[in-house]
Design an enzyme around this catalytic site. Structure first.
Site, mmCIF file in Angstrom:
data_model
loop_
_atom_site.group_PDB
_atom_site.id
_atom_site.type_symbol
_atom_site.label_atom_id
_atom_site.label_comp_id
_atom_site.label_asym_id
_atom_site.label_seq_id
_atom_site.Cartn_x
_atom_site.Cartn_y
_atom_site.Cartn_z
ATOM 1 N N HIS A 1 0.813 5.214 1.158
ATOM 2 C CA HIS A 1 0.151 6.252 1.952
ATOM 3 C C HIS A 1 0.267 7.573 1.193
ATOM 4 O O HIS A 1 1.360 7.931 0.736
ATOM 5 C CB HIS A 1 0.883 6.479 3.284
ATOM 6 C CG HIS A 1 0.891 5.308 4.215
ATOM 7 N ND1 HIS A 1 0.119 5.261 5.352
ATOM 8 C CD2 HIS A 1 1.614 4.154 4.208
ATOM 9 C CE1 HIS A 1 0.353 4.139 6.004
ATOM 10 N NE2 HIS A 1 1.270 3.442 5.334
ATOM 11 N N HIS B 1 0.834 -1.201 0.000
ATOM 12 C CA HIS B 1 0.000 0.000 0.000
ATOM 13 C C HIS B 1 0.862 1.242 0.000
ATOM 14 O O HIS B 1 1.975 1.235 0.529
ATOM 15 C CB HIS B 1 -0.956 0.013 1.194
ATOM 16 C CG HIS B 1 -0.282 -0.146 2.522
ATOM 17 N ND1 HIS B 1 0.086 -1.379 3.026
ATOM 18 C CD2 HIS B 1 0.106 0.762 3.443
ATOM 19 C CE1 HIS B 1 0.643 -1.215 4.200
ATOM 20 N NE2 HIS B 1 0.684 0.071 4.479
#
Ligand code: 5GP
Ligand code: ZN
Length: 135
Positions: free
Chosen positions: A102, A100
């Site tokens: 951010h 992922h």
């Protein structure tokens, strides 16, 4: 949960999320414990652990989506700047082993770095290290 992965469960809609963007490949949603207002996570819907096991063609597509979502956040929030962070491994602070990115919106002038305590580099040590690491 298919594989005990919380982000896979979010991608499959088994766990709710506050979605910001979705397409065939990625999902972007608000971080549940935001560093700042609008802190958003961009994940591939397919499970990969981190940067190194994500196929490069998919990684390119994810990064283009990170750019798209970041541009939208900058305009829509609005924010003054943003950090893009991507942690790999527990040693680097990764707590969810589903790759992922951010996007952390920043506000005002001189918000400072996000917890990087740098040390002054020694030139001879840097030169030796670069020689050892050069690809
Ligand atoms: P990491 O430290 O692995 O780079 O970041 C994981 C992030 O996921 C953390 O910022 C954490 O707040 C967020 N997070 C963990 N569980 C959930 C969840 O169930 N929903 C959402 N929206 N964010 C989560
Ligand atoms: Zn997953």
């Amino acid at each position: 949960m298919k594989n005990d992965c919380i982000f896979c469960a979010i991608a499959e809609g088994e766990i709710p999320s506050f979605k910001v963007y979705e397409d065939d490949l990625v999902l972007a949603y608000l971080d549940i414990n935001p560093f700042s207002e609008g802190h958003t996570l961009v994940i591939p819907k397919e499970h990969y652990t981190g940067l190194l096991d994500t196929p490069s063609d998919i990684l390119k597509e994810i990064v283009v989506r990170v750019q798209k979502v970041a541009a939208h956040l900058k305009e829509a929030l609005p924010c003054d700047g943003f950090n893009v962070l991507q942690n790999n491994g527990a040693a680097a602070g990764q707590t969810v082993p589903h790759v992922h990115f951010h996007i952390v919106p920043r506000y005002g002038a001189g918000g400072g770095e996000i917890a990087f305590a740098n040390h002054e580099g020694k030139m001879d040590a840097l030169a030796a290290l670069a020689a050892r690491l050069r690809m």
